[in-house]
Write a protein that holds these residues in place. Sequence first.
Motif, PDB file in Angstrom:
ATOM      1  N   UNK A  93       0.854  -1.195   0.000  1.00 49.96           N
ATOM      2  CA  UNK A  93       0.000   0.000   0.000  1.00 49.96           C
ATOM      3  C   UNK A  93       0.885   1.238   0.000  1.00 49.96           C
ATOM      4  N   UNK A  94       0.680   2.109  -0.974  1.00 47.54           N
ATOM      5  CA  UNK A  94       1.447   3.363  -1.019  1.00 47.54           C
ATOM      6  C   UNK A  94       0.505   4.524  -1.311  1.00 47.54           C
ATOM      7  N   UNK A  95       0.957   5.686  -0.883  1.00 44.64           N
ATOM      8  CA  UNK A  95       0.200   6.915  -1.090  1.00 44.64           C
ATOM      9  C   UNK A  95       0.501   7.429  -2.493  1.00 44.64           C
ATOM     10  N   UNK A  96      -0.529   7.734  -3.261  1.00 49.55           N
ATOM     11  CA  UNK A  96      -0.311   8.375  -4.560  1.00 49.55           C
ATOM     12  C   UNK A  96      -0.561   9.879  -4.404  1.00 49.55           C
ATOM     13  N   UNK A  97      -0.305  10.637  -5.482  1.00 52.19           N
ATOM     14  CA  UNK A  97      -0.110  12.068  -5.232  1.00 52.19           C
ATOM     15  C   UNK A  97      -1.017  13.130  -5.835  1.00 52.19           C
ATOM     16  N   UNK A  98      -2.329  12.897  -6.056  1.00 54.01           N
ATOM     17  CA  UNK A  98      -3.132  13.973  -6.646  1.00 54.01           C
ATOM     18  C   UNK A  98      -3.218  15.227  -5.766  1.00 54.01           C
ATOM     19  N   UNK A  99      -3.003  15.097  -4.451  1.00 57.58           N
ATOM     20  CA  UNK A  99      -3.104  16.211  -3.502  1.00 57.58           C
ATOM     21  C   UNK A  99      -1.912  17.150  -3.591  1.00 57.58           C
ATOM     22  N   UNK A 100      -0.879  16.734  -4.311  1.00 55.80           N
ATOM     23  CA  UNK A 100       0.364  17.523  -4.327  1.00 55.80           C
ATOM     24  C   UNK A 100       0.121  18.938  -4.849  1.00 55.80           C
ATOM     25  N   UNK A 101      -0.832  19.072  -5.784  1.00 53.74           N
ATOM     26  CA  UNK A 101      -1.116  20.400  -6.362  1.00 53.74           C
ATOM     27  C   UNK A 101      -1.461  21.428  -5.282  1.00 53.74           C
ATOM     28  N   UNK A 102      -2.043  20.987  -4.175  1.00 49.81           N
ATOM     29  CA  UNK A 102      -2.472  21.916  -3.142  1.00 49.81           C
ATOM     30  C   UNK A 102      -1.414  22.247  -2.103  1.00 49.81           C
ATOM     31  N   UNK A 103      -0.201  21.756  -2.312  1.00 53.82           N
ATOM     32  CA  UNK A 103       0.847  21.980  -1.295  1.00 53.82           C
ATOM     33  C   UNK A 103       1.355  23.416  -1.318  1.00 53.82           C
ATOM     34  N   UNK A 104       1.490  23.996  -0.121  1.00 55.35           N
ATOM     35  CA  UNK A 104       1.940  25.388  -0.024  1.00 55.35           C
ATOM     36  C   UNK A 104       3.137  25.562   0.884  1.00 55.35           C
ATOM     37  N   UNK A 105       3.529  24.515   1.604  1.00 53.28           N
ATOM     38  CA  UNK A 105       4.571  24.667   2.625  1.00 53.28           C
ATOM     39  C   UNK A 105       5.699  23.664   2.366  1.00 53.28           C
ATOM     40  N   UNK A 106       6.897  23.936   2.904  1.00 53.86           N
ATOM     41  CA  UNK A 106       8.031  23.026   2.699  1.00 53.86           C
ATOM     42  C   UNK A 106       8.015  21.806   3.615  1.00 53.86           C
ATOM     43  N   UNK A 107       7.000  21.733   4.476  1.00 55.03           N
ATOM     44  CA  UNK A 107       6.848  20.548   5.336  1.00 55.03           C
ATOM     45  C   UNK A 107       5.431  20.034   5.152  1.00 55.03           C
ATOM     46  N   UNK A 108       5.301  18.719   4.996  1.00 57.70           N
ATOM     47  CA  UNK A 108       3.959  18.166   4.793  1.00 57.70           C
ATOM     48  C   UNK A 108       3.789  16.952   5.702  1.00 57.70           C
ATOM     49  N   UNK A 130       8.694   5.769  -4.203  1.00 56.33           N
ATOM     50  CA  UNK A 130       9.890   6.571  -4.518  1.00 56.33           C
ATOM     51  C   UNK A 130       9.554   7.739  -5.453  1.00 56.33           C
ATOM     52  N   UNK A 131       8.747   7.526  -6.517  1.00 51.81           N
ATOM     53  CA  UNK A 131       8.424   8.667  -7.394  1.00 51.81           C
ATOM     54  C   UNK A 131       7.702   9.793  -6.647  1.00 51.81           C
ATOM     55  N   UNK A 132       6.865   9.443  -5.673  1.00 51.15           N
ATOM     56  CA  UNK A 132       6.174  10.483  -4.908  1.00 51.15           C
ATOM     57  C   UNK A 132       7.179  11.308  -4.099  1.00 51.15           C
ATOM     58  N   UNK A 133       8.130  10.627  -3.462  1.00 55.77           N
ATOM     59  CA  UNK A 133       9.153  11.345  -2.682  1.00 55.77           C
ATOM     60  C   UNK A 133       9.938  12.275  -3.610  1.00 55.77           C
ATOM     61  N   UNK A 134      10.266  11.765  -4.807  1.00 54.97           N
ATOM     62  CA  UNK A 134      11.036  12.597  -5.739  1.00 54.97           C
ATOM     63  C   UNK A 134      10.230  13.815  -6.201  1.00 54.97           C
ATOM     64  N   UNK A 135       8.937  13.619  -6.427  1.00 53.37           N
ATOM     65  CA  UNK A 135       8.114  14.756  -6.845  1.00 53.37           C
ATOM     66  C   UNK A 135       7.997  15.795  -5.724  1.00 53.37           C
ATOM     67  N   UNK A 136       7.866  15.328  -4.492  1.00 54.76           N
ATOM     68  CA  UNK A 136       7.816  16.260  -3.356  1.00 54.76           C
ATOM     69  C   UNK A 136       9.116  17.055  -3.262  1.00 54.76           C
ATOM     70  N   UNK A 137      10.234  16.358  -3.460  1.00 52.09           N
ATOM     71  CA  UNK A 137      11.540  17.038  -3.405  1.00 52.09           C
ATOM     72  C   UNK A 137      11.625  18.109  -4.489  1.00 52.09           C
ATOM     73  N   UNK A 138      11.149  17.780  -5.697  1.00 52.60           N
ATOM     74  CA  UNK A 138      11.187  18.756  -6.797  1.00 52.60           C
ATOM     75  C   UNK A 138      10.358  19.997  -6.471  1.00 52.60           C
ATOM     76  N   UNK A 139       9.334  19.821  -5.659  1.00 58.90           N
ATOM     77  CA  UNK A 139       8.485  20.966  -5.292  1.00 58.90           C
ATOM     78  C   UNK A 139       9.007  21.716  -4.078  1.00 58.90           C
ATOM     79  N   UNK A 140      10.187  21.346  -3.626  1.00 63.85           N
ATOM     80  CA  UNK A 140      10.804  22.102  -2.539  1.00 63.85           C
ATOM     81  C   UNK A 140      10.443  21.627  -1.146  1.00 63.85           C
ATOM     82  N   UNK A 141       9.817  20.441  -1.047  1.00 63.74           N
ATOM     83  CA  UNK A 141       9.497  19.909   0.282  1.00 63.74           C
ATOM     84  C   UNK A 141      10.791  19.462   0.977  1.00 63.74           C
ATOM     85  N   UNK A 142      10.945  19.836   2.250  1.00 62.65           N
ATOM     86  CA  UNK A 142      12.146  19.525   3.034  1.00 62.65           C
ATOM     87  C   UNK A 142      11.915  18.392   4.019  1.00 62.65           C
ATOM     88  N   UNK A 143      10.640  18.216   4.403  1.00 67.23           N
ATOM     89  CA  UNK A 143      10.325  17.207   5.433  1.00 67.23           C
ATOM     90  C   UNK A 143       8.959  16.607   5.148  1.00 67.23           C
TER      91      UNK A 143
END
Length: 212
Positions: A93-108, A130-143
Amino acid sequence: MLHDITPRITSELKVFPGDTPPSREVLLDIDRGDHITLSTLRGTVHLGAHVDAPSHYTPGGDSIEAFPLDRVLGPCQVVDVSGAIIETEEGRLVVSGPWIEGLETPRVLLRTGTHPDPDRWSEDFAGLSAPLVEELAERGVLLVGIDTPSVDPPSSKALPAHQAFARTGVSILEGITLAAVPEGRYELIALPLPLEGFDASPVRAVLREVSS
Ligand SMILES: [Zn+2]
Protein backbone atom coordinates in the motif's frame (compact mmCIF):
# COMPACT_ATOMS: atom_id res chain seq x y z
CA MET A 1 -3.74 26.54 20.28
CA LEU A 2 -1.46 23.50 20.26
CA HIS A 3 -2.18 20.05 18.87
CA ASP A 4 -0.01 17.34 20.40
CA ILE A 5 0.69 14.79 17.65
CA THR A 6 2.94 12.57 19.79
CA PRO A 7 1.69 9.16 20.92
CA ARG A 8 2.07 8.49 24.64
CA ILE A 9 5.21 6.47 25.40
CA THR A 10 4.18 3.50 27.53
CA SER A 11 5.24 -0.13 27.74
CA GLU A 12 2.24 -0.80 25.46
CA LEU A 13 3.59 1.31 22.60
CA LYS A 14 4.34 -1.01 19.69
CA VAL A 15 7.65 -0.88 17.85
CA PHE A 16 8.86 -2.72 14.75
CA PRO A 17 9.07 -6.49 15.34
CA GLY A 18 12.58 -7.17 16.66
CA ASP A 19 13.13 -3.59 17.83
CA THR A 20 13.29 -2.69 21.55
CA PRO A 21 10.02 -1.56 23.15
CA PRO A 22 10.19 1.15 25.83
CA SER A 23 10.69 0.13 29.44
CA ARG A 24 11.36 1.98 32.69
CA GLU A 25 13.71 0.77 35.39
CA VAL A 26 13.10 2.53 38.69
CA LEU A 27 16.38 3.07 40.56
CA LEU A 28 14.97 5.18 43.41
CA ASP A 29 11.37 5.88 44.40
CA ILE A 30 10.11 8.63 46.72
CA ASP A 31 6.99 6.58 47.45
CA ARG A 32 9.24 3.81 48.82
CA GLY A 33 11.13 6.22 51.09
CA ASP A 34 13.99 7.22 48.81
CA HIS A 35 14.99 10.91 48.76
CA ILE A 36 14.15 11.23 45.03
CA THR A 37 12.56 9.26 42.23
CA LEU A 38 15.05 8.24 39.55
CA SER A 39 14.49 6.02 36.57
CA THR A 40 16.24 4.67 33.49
CA LEU A 41 14.63 4.57 30.05
CA ARG A 42 15.46 1.74 27.69
CA GLY A 43 14.04 1.48 24.20
CA THR A 44 14.60 1.99 20.50
CA VAL A 45 15.30 5.54 19.35
CA HIS A 46 12.55 4.94 16.74
CA LEU A 47 10.06 5.39 19.57
CA GLY A 48 6.63 6.79 18.81
CA ALA A 49 6.97 10.14 17.03
CA HIS A 50 10.58 10.25 15.86
CA VAL A 51 12.90 11.76 13.30
CA ASP A 52 15.12 9.40 11.29
CA ALA A 53 18.76 10.34 10.77
CA PRO A 54 20.20 9.67 7.28
CA SER A 55 22.56 7.15 8.96
CA HIS A 56 19.49 4.95 9.53
CA TYR A 57 19.04 4.27 5.82
CA THR A 58 22.16 5.29 3.92
CA PRO A 59 25.85 4.31 4.27
CA GLY A 60 27.92 7.18 5.65
CA GLY A 61 24.80 9.25 6.36
CA ASP A 62 24.75 11.85 9.14
CA SER A 63 23.67 10.66 12.56
CA ILE A 64 20.96 12.47 14.48
CA GLU A 65 23.11 15.04 16.33
CA ALA A 66 23.80 16.67 12.92
CA PHE A 67 20.11 16.90 11.98
CA PRO A 68 19.21 20.40 10.70
CA LEU A 69 16.66 21.64 13.22
CA ASP A 70 15.04 24.10 10.81
CA ARG A 71 13.60 21.05 9.02
CA VAL A 72 11.30 20.31 11.94
CA LEU A 73 10.49 23.87 12.92
CA GLY A 74 8.22 26.05 10.81
CA PRO A 75 5.24 26.16 8.46
CA CYS A 76 3.68 22.81 7.58
CA GLN A 77 0.55 21.44 6.08
CA VAL A 78 -1.55 18.48 7.25
CA VAL A 79 -3.04 16.59 4.31
CA ASP A 80 -5.51 13.71 4.52
CA VAL A 81 -4.30 11.16 1.95
CA SER A 82 -6.55 8.29 3.05
CA GLY A 83 -8.36 8.52 -0.29
CA ALA A 84 -5.10 8.44 -2.27
CA ILE A 85 -3.77 5.05 -1.16
CA ILE A 86 -3.18 2.51 -3.91
CA GLU A 87 -1.89 -1.05 -4.00
CA THR A 88 1.28 -1.72 -5.98
CA GLU A 89 1.88 -4.79 -8.17
CA GLU A 90 3.81 -6.32 -5.27
CA GLY A 91 0.75 -5.85 -3.05
CA ARG A 92 2.15 -2.96 -1.01
CA LEU A 93 0.00 0.00 0.00
CA VAL A 94 1.45 3.36 -1.02
CA VAL A 95 0.20 6.92 -1.09
CA SER A 96 -0.31 8.37 -4.56
CA GLY A 97 -0.11 12.07 -5.23
CA PRO A 98 -3.13 13.97 -6.65
CA TRP A 99 -3.10 16.21 -3.50
CA ILE A 100 0.36 17.52 -4.33
CA GLU A 101 -1.12 20.40 -6.36
CA GLY A 102 -2.47 21.92 -3.14
CA LEU A 103 0.85 21.98 -1.30
CA GLU A 104 1.94 25.39 -0.02
CA THR A 105 4.57 24.67 2.62
CA PRO A 106 8.03 23.03 2.70
CA ARG A 107 6.85 20.55 5.34
CA VAL A 108 3.96 18.17 4.79
CA LEU A 109 2.33 15.79 7.28
CA LEU A 110 0.37 12.94 5.71
CA ARG A 111 -2.65 11.43 7.41
CA THR A 112 -3.09 7.94 5.97
CA GLY A 113 -5.24 6.60 8.81
CA THR A 114 -3.66 3.17 8.18
CA HIS A 115 -2.04 2.70 11.61
CA PRO A 116 -4.73 4.12 13.88
CA ASP A 117 -3.61 2.70 17.24
CA PRO A 118 0.07 3.13 18.23
CA ASP A 119 -0.44 0.43 20.88
CA ARG A 120 -1.50 -2.21 18.34
CA TRP A 121 0.94 -3.40 15.71
CA SER A 122 -0.46 -4.01 12.25
CA GLU A 123 1.37 -4.92 9.08
CA ASP A 124 -0.96 -3.31 6.57
CA PHE A 125 -0.08 0.36 6.91
CA ALA A 126 0.64 2.52 3.87
CA GLY A 127 4.02 3.90 2.90
CA LEU A 128 5.26 6.21 0.18
CA SER A 129 6.47 5.42 -3.34
CA ALA A 130 9.89 6.57 -4.52
CA PRO A 131 8.42 8.67 -7.39
CA LEU A 132 6.17 10.48 -4.91
CA VAL A 133 9.15 11.35 -2.68
CA GLU A 134 11.04 12.60 -5.74
CA GLU A 135 8.11 14.76 -6.84
CA LEU A 136 7.82 16.26 -3.36
CA ALA A 137 11.54 17.04 -3.40
CA GLU A 138 11.19 18.76 -6.80
CA ARG A 139 8.48 20.97 -5.29
CA GLY A 140 10.80 22.10 -2.54
CA VAL A 141 9.50 19.91 0.28
CA LEU A 142 12.15 19.52 3.03
CA LEU A 143 10.32 17.21 5.43
CA VAL A 144 7.61 14.58 5.16
CA GLY A 145 5.79 13.38 8.26
CA ILE A 146 3.56 10.31 8.33
CA ASP A 147 1.13 8.69 10.81
CA THR A 148 2.62 5.22 10.38
CA PRO A 149 5.74 3.60 11.89
CA SER A 150 7.65 3.91 8.60
CA VAL A 151 7.63 5.60 5.19
CA ASP A 152 8.08 2.12 3.70
CA PRO A 153 5.51 -0.64 4.14
CA PRO A 154 6.72 -3.23 6.68
CA SER A 155 7.21 -6.07 4.19
CA SER A 156 9.81 -4.07 2.28
CA LYS A 157 13.50 -4.85 2.84
CA ALA A 158 14.66 -2.80 -0.16
CA LEU A 159 13.15 0.35 1.41
CA PRO A 160 12.49 2.21 -1.86
CA ALA A 161 10.96 5.22 -0.10
CA HIS A 162 13.83 5.54 2.39
CA GLN A 163 16.27 5.30 -0.56
CA ALA A 164 14.40 8.09 -2.34
CA PHE A 165 14.67 10.21 0.82
CA ALA A 166 18.41 9.47 0.84
CA ARG A 167 18.79 10.54 -2.81
CA THR A 168 16.77 13.73 -2.46
CA GLY A 169 17.85 14.80 1.04
CA VAL A 170 14.24 15.22 2.20
CA SER A 171 13.86 14.46 5.94
CA ILE A 172 11.54 11.93 7.62
CA LEU A 173 9.25 12.29 10.64
CA GLU A 174 7.47 9.03 11.50
CA GLY A 175 4.94 7.77 14.02
CA ILE A 176 2.95 10.97 14.53
CA THR A 177 -0.77 10.87 15.40
CA LEU A 178 -2.95 12.98 13.14
CA ALA A 179 -6.42 11.49 13.65
CA ALA A 180 -7.66 14.48 15.68
CA VAL A 181 -6.04 17.22 13.63
CA PRO A 182 -8.01 19.02 10.90
CA GLU A 183 -6.34 19.44 7.54
CA GLY A 184 -4.67 22.77 6.96
CA ARG A 185 -1.66 24.88 7.76
CA TYR A 186 0.18 24.91 11.09
CA GLU A 187 3.55 25.62 12.59
CA LEU A 188 5.41 22.34 13.27
CA ILE A 189 7.69 21.90 16.28
CA ALA A 190 9.34 18.44 16.52
CA LEU A 191 12.93 18.72 17.74
CA PRO A 192 15.15 15.62 17.99
CA LEU A 193 17.72 15.22 20.78
CA PRO A 194 21.40 15.50 19.82
CA LEU A 195 22.09 11.81 20.51
CA GLU A 196 25.60 11.48 19.14
CA GLY A 197 26.03 8.60 16.72
CA PHE A 198 22.38 7.55 16.89
CA ASP A 199 20.20 6.77 13.86
CA ALA A 200 17.03 8.55 15.10
CA SER A 201 15.56 10.40 18.05
CA PRO A 202 12.12 10.50 19.63
CA VAL A 203 10.52 13.95 19.40
CA ARG A 204 7.67 15.75 21.10
CA ALA A 205 5.81 16.75 17.97
CA VAL A 206 3.28 19.57 18.23
CA LEU A 207 1.37 21.73 15.78
CA ARG A 208 0.66 25.35 16.60
CA GLU A 209 -2.35 26.91 14.92
CA VAL A 210 -1.49 29.87 12.74
CA SER A 211 -3.79 32.79 12.08
CA SER A 212 -4.64 32.89 8.41
ZN1 LIG B 1 12.35 5.42 11.95
